[in-house]
Design a protein around this motif. Structure first.
Motif, PDB file in Angstrom:
ATOM      1  N   ALA A 135       0.835  -1.204   0.000  1.00 31.78           N
ATOM      2  CA  ALA A 135       0.000   0.000   0.000  1.00 31.78           C
ATOM      3  C   ALA A 135       0.871   1.254   0.000  1.00 31.78           C
ATOM      4  O   ALA A 135       0.576   2.234  -0.711  1.00 31.78           O
ATOM      5  CB  ALA A 135      -0.932  -0.007   1.209  1.00 31.78           C
ATOM      6  N   LYS A 136       1.971   1.230   0.768  1.00 32.97           N
ATOM      7  CA  LYS A 136       2.875   2.375   0.795  1.00 32.97           C
ATOM      8  C   LYS A 136       3.585   2.537  -0.546  1.00 32.97           C
ATOM      9  O   LYS A 136       3.748   3.656  -1.047  1.00 32.97           O
ATOM     10  CB  LYS A 136       3.893   2.211   1.917  1.00 32.97           C
ATOM     11  CG  LYS A 136       3.315   2.356   3.324  1.00 32.97           C
ATOM     12  CD  LYS A 136       4.384   2.371   4.394  1.00 32.97           C
ATOM     13  CE  LYS A 136       5.049   1.023   4.546  1.00 32.97           C
ATOM     14  NZ  LYS A 136       6.015   0.979   5.670  1.00 32.97           N
ATOM     15  N   ILE A 137       4.024   1.423  -1.124  1.00 34.97           N
ATOM     16  CA  ILE A 137       4.716   1.479  -2.408  1.00 34.97           C
ATOM     17  C   ILE A 137       3.792   2.021  -3.488  1.00 34.97           C
ATOM     18  O   ILE A 137       4.164   2.905  -4.281  1.00 34.97           O
ATOM     19  CB  ILE A 137       5.240   0.081  -2.793  1.00 34.97           C
ATOM     20  CG1 ILE A 137       6.409  -0.307  -1.880  1.00 34.97           C
ATOM     21  CG2 ILE A 137       5.677   0.032  -4.262  1.00 34.97           C
ATOM     22  CD1 ILE A 137       6.859  -1.736  -2.033  1.00 34.97           C
ATOM     23  N   ILE A 138       2.569   1.511  -3.539  1.00 34.20           N
ATOM     24  CA  ILE A 138       1.610   1.966  -4.553  1.00 34.20           C
ATOM     25  C   ILE A 138       1.293   3.443  -4.369  1.00 34.20           C
ATOM     26  O   ILE A 138       1.188   4.204  -5.333  1.00 34.20           O
ATOM     27  CB  ILE A 138       0.335   1.102  -4.497  1.00 34.20           C
ATOM     28  CG1 ILE A 138       0.647  -0.318  -4.984  1.00 34.20           C
ATOM     29  CG2 ILE A 138      -0.775   1.713  -5.359  1.00 34.20           C
ATOM     30  CD1 ILE A 138      -0.465  -1.303  -4.735  1.00 34.20           C
ATOM     31  N   SER A 139       1.162   3.881  -3.111  1.00 40.08           N
ATOM     32  CA  SER A 139       0.898   5.294  -2.844  1.00 40.08           C
ATOM     33  C   SER A 139       2.045   6.170  -3.349  1.00 40.08           C
ATOM     34  O   SER A 139       1.808   7.221  -3.965  1.00 40.08           O
ATOM     35  CB  SER A 139       0.692   5.506  -1.340  1.00 40.08           C
ATOM     36  OG  SER A 139       0.497   6.866  -1.041  1.00 40.08           O
ATOM     37  N   ASN A 140       3.293   5.723  -3.120  1.00 39.31           N
ATOM     38  CA  ASN A 140       4.447   6.480  -3.609  1.00 39.31           C
ATOM     39  C   ASN A 140       4.467   6.545  -5.130  1.00 39.31           C
ATOM     40  O   ASN A 140       4.752   7.595  -5.726  1.00 39.31           O
ATOM     41  CB  ASN A 140       5.744   5.845  -3.106  1.00 39.31           C
ATOM     42  CG  ASN A 140       5.937   6.009  -1.612  1.00 39.31           C
ATOM     43  OD1 ASN A 140       5.361   6.901  -1.003  1.00 39.31           O
ATOM     44  ND2 ASN A 140       6.739   5.140  -1.015  1.00 39.31           N
ATOM     45  N   ILE A 141       4.158   5.418  -5.767  1.00 36.61           N
ATOM     46  CA  ILE A 141       4.146   5.372  -7.224  1.00 36.61           C
ATOM     47  C   ILE A 141       3.034   6.260  -7.772  1.00 36.61           C
ATOM     48  O   ILE A 141       3.230   7.005  -8.749  1.00 36.61           O
ATOM     49  CB  ILE A 141       3.994   3.923  -7.714  1.00 36.61           C
ATOM     50  CG1 ILE A 141       5.255   3.115  -7.401  1.00 36.61           C
ATOM     51  CG2 ILE A 141       3.719   3.886  -9.219  1.00 36.61           C
ATOM     52  CD1 ILE A 141       5.140   1.637  -7.721  1.00 36.61           C
ATOM     53  N   GLN A 142       1.851   6.196  -7.168  1.00 29.04           N
ATOM     54  CA  GLN A 142       0.742   7.022  -7.630  1.00 29.04           C
ATOM     55  C   GLN A 142       1.069   8.508  -7.514  1.00 29.04           C
ATOM     56  O   GLN A 142       0.726   9.294  -8.409  1.00 29.04           O
ATOM     57  CB  GLN A 142      -0.513   6.688  -6.833  1.00 29.04           C
ATOM     58  CG  GLN A 142      -1.123   5.340  -7.192  1.00 29.04           C
ATOM     59  CD  GLN A 142      -2.264   4.938  -6.271  1.00 29.04           C
ATOM     60  OE1 GLN A 142      -2.327   5.377  -5.122  1.00 29.04           O
ATOM     61  NE2 GLN A 142      -3.167   4.119  -6.767  1.00 29.04           N
ATOM     62  N   SER A 143       1.745   8.884  -6.435  1.00 27.42           N
ATOM     63  CA  SER A 143       2.152  10.288  -6.286  1.00 27.42           C
ATOM     64  C   SER A 143       3.099  10.686  -7.408  1.00 27.42           C
ATOM     65  O   SER A 143       3.011  11.786  -7.961  1.00 27.42           O
ATOM     66  CB  SER A 143       2.832  10.496  -4.925  1.00 27.42           C
ATOM     67  OG  SER A 143       1.935  10.242  -3.874  1.00 27.42           O
ATOM     68  N   GLU A 144       4.006   9.773  -7.739  1.00 19.96           N
ATOM     69  CA  GLU A 144       4.953  10.028  -8.826  1.00 19.96           C
ATOM     70  C   GLU A 144       4.222  10.209 -10.149  1.00 19.96           C
ATOM     71  O   GLU A 144       4.529  11.112 -10.942  1.00 19.96           O
ATOM     72  CB  GLU A 144       5.925   8.854  -8.922  1.00 19.96           C
ATOM     73  CG  GLU A 144       7.103   9.075  -9.827  1.00 19.96           C
ATOM     74  CD  GLU A 144       8.191   9.906  -9.169  1.00 19.96           C
ATOM     75  OE1 GLU A 144       8.844  10.652  -9.894  1.00 19.96           O
ATOM     76  OE2 GLU A 144       8.359   9.817  -7.948  1.00 19.96           O
ATOM     77  N   ILE A 145       3.248   9.373 -10.414  1.00 24.82           N
ATOM     78  CA  ILE A 145       2.497   9.439 -11.664  1.00 24.82           C
ATOM     79  C   ILE A 145       1.702  10.740 -11.741  1.00 24.82           C
ATOM     80  O   ILE A 145       1.684  11.417 -12.779  1.00 24.82           O
ATOM     81  CB  ILE A 145       1.551   8.225 -11.797  1.00 24.82           C
ATOM     82  CG1 ILE A 145       2.366   6.925 -11.889  1.00 24.82           C
ATOM     83  CG2 ILE A 145       0.664   8.368 -13.026  1.00 24.82           C
ATOM     84  CD1 ILE A 145       1.532   5.669 -11.767  1.00 24.82           C
ATOM     85  N   ILE A 146       1.051  11.102 -10.648  1.00 24.87           N
ATOM     86  CA  ILE A 146       0.263  12.333 -10.627  1.00 24.87           C
ATOM     87  C   ILE A 146       1.153  13.540 -10.896  1.00 24.87           C
ATOM     88  O   ILE A 146       0.806  14.442 -11.678  1.00 24.87           O
ATOM     89  CB  ILE A 146      -0.469  12.476  -9.279  1.00 24.87           C
ATOM     90  CG1 ILE A 146      -1.567  11.411  -9.171  1.00 24.87           C
ATOM     91  CG2 ILE A 146      -1.072  13.870  -9.133  1.00 24.87           C
ATOM     92  CD1 ILE A 146      -2.163  11.285  -7.789  1.00 24.87           C
ATOM     93  N   LEU A 147       2.332  13.562 -10.271  1.00 26.50           N
ATOM     94  CA  LEU A 147       3.266  14.664 -10.495  1.00 26.50           C
ATOM     95  C   LEU A 147       3.752  14.708 -11.941  1.00 26.50           C
ATOM     96  O   LEU A 147       4.068  15.773 -12.470  1.00 26.50           O
ATOM     97  CB  LEU A 147       4.462  14.536  -9.546  1.00 26.50           C
ATOM     98  CG  LEU A 147       4.200  14.869  -8.077  1.00 26.50           C
ATOM     99  CD1 LEU A 147       5.389  14.466  -7.221  1.00 26.50           C
ATOM    100  CD2 LEU A 147       3.905  16.350  -7.904  1.00 26.50           C
TER     101      LEU A 147
END
Length: 375
Positions: free
Chosen positions: A185-197
């Motif tokens: 869940a933490k990894i996916i959240s970090n990746i999603q933040s990267e994608i949004i940025l």
């Protein structure tokens, strides 16, 4: 309450706390808890990669990574326990979601007439002063195994002890499963933040075994268009049958490199995210963005012109950041590479996008192909 029940409750409580606070689940903390609550002193945790290659082990005597002098190297070709549990794990597609006990008793796997003369038993005697073992298999293709040893004087494992080890397996497996849920869940959240940025609108996140970990609505719309509404397996409960066909072998590329594939009228950009552990295990994830291919602006040109930027040249620092982004590095990976802060990278990216007139990683990738002085 008897001592055995009290030990089980303490162990369960300690594991529940461990799964939330630990950076790595299978470590010396687990060994200490097994010793404290069950008196299991002679326990070995061994780590392998998903292809079965040995990486390291952890014992109460210490941690030892693989090397030319590692004692396991001499035993590995004759380790019938490892060979059996790995073969069955691959066959059963074992992952960290398994909570059904998988125990391998050495005296059940090696014929009695060969037992004490076998290379495996000599290995136990030389390194752990043991004659008998029971080994538990966990994780992707059993890439983690926990072995319990007993000496000749202690005798082989009794049915009661095997029953207790099955209970211990269930405790460990359930808490490991929860640990992986928190971690992912933490990894996916970090990746999603990267994608949004990055400005991308449609994306999915997968592990290295074709499970969809996350998929947003925009990506589902694109996939349904490509596959004719047959994009099943998006809930991550099983390996996705169409993903290897759709993306081919691109999911095997190296960390921090981006792959591009055009399928029908869609551009797939495939990035990697590696979660590394001190024991040598690397869990690989992929984030995949999907965008419609831009139509050619005129004959003889590959794509339409990018939006106009400010016309200002990139600074040396911005150019270094732009090159690393174009290779597929995440913001954090760029920061680590350049030894700067994450926020410094974000500021550079804002300036890069403004100067280059781009709104996404893919557009930056195209801009760099056309304008990078090194090209």
């Amino acid at each position: 309450m008897d001592r055995a029940e009290d030990g089980r409750l303490r162990f369960f409580s300690e594991l529940s706390e461990h799964q939330i606070s630990a950076d790595e689940f299978f470590n010396v903390v687990l060994l200490d808890s097994l010793a404290r609550n069950f008196g299991l002193q002679n326990v070995l945790i061994s780590y392998f990669d998903p292809q079965g290659n040995f990486l390291s082990w952890t014992h109460r005597n210490g941690v030892l990574a693989d090397c030319e002098e590692h004692p396991y190297r001499r035993c590995q070709p004759a380790d019938v326990v490892r060979q059996t549990l790995y073969r069955e794990a691959v066959q059963d597609k074992l992952t960290y979601n398994n909570v059904t006990p998988r125990l391998y008793h050495s005296t059940k796997l090696i014929p009695p007439e060969d037992y004490e003369q076998s290379s495996y038993v000599r290995f136990l005697e030389e390194n752990f002063g043991a004659l008998y073992s029971v080994t538990m298999a966990f994780g992707i293709n059993a890439y983690i195994q926990v072995a319990f040893f007993k000496s000749r004087e202690e005798g082989d494992f009794t049915p009661e002890e095997l029953s207790q080890l099955e209970q211990i397996y269930v405790y460990i497996a359930n808490d490991y499963k929860n640990f992986k849920k928190y971690e992912q869940a933490k990894i996916i959240s970090n990746i999603q933040s990267e994608i949004i940025l990055s400005g991308e609108k449609a994306y999915l996140v997968t592990d290295d075994f074709m499970h969809i970990m996350s998929c947003n609505h925009a990506a589902k719309v694109c996939l349904d268009d490509i596959l004719g509404g047959a994009a099943d397996g998006l809930d991550g409960s099983r390996p996705c049958s169409w993903l290897p066909f759709l993306l081919g072998s691109e999911l095997g590329h190296a960390e921090n490199r981006v792959q591009t594939r055009v399928i029908r009228d869609y551009i797939f950009k495939i990035y990697t995210y590696d979660q590394r552990y001190s024991n040598g295990i690397v869990d690989r994830y992929h984030w995949i963005t999907i965008a419609r291919a831009e139509q050619p602006a005129a004959a003889g040109k590959n794509s339409e012109a990018l939006p106009a930027g400010t016309g200002q040249p990139l600074t040396k620092a911005e150019l270094r950041v732009a090159r690393l982004l174009a290779k597929g590095l995440t913001y954090q990976a760029v920061a680590d590479k350049l030894v700067v802060s994450y926020h410094t990278v974000k500021k550079h990216v804002q300036n890069i996008y403004l100067k280059c007139g781009v709104n996404s990683r893919f557009q930056l990738y195209r801009w760099m192909e056309q304008n990078d002085p090194k090209k």
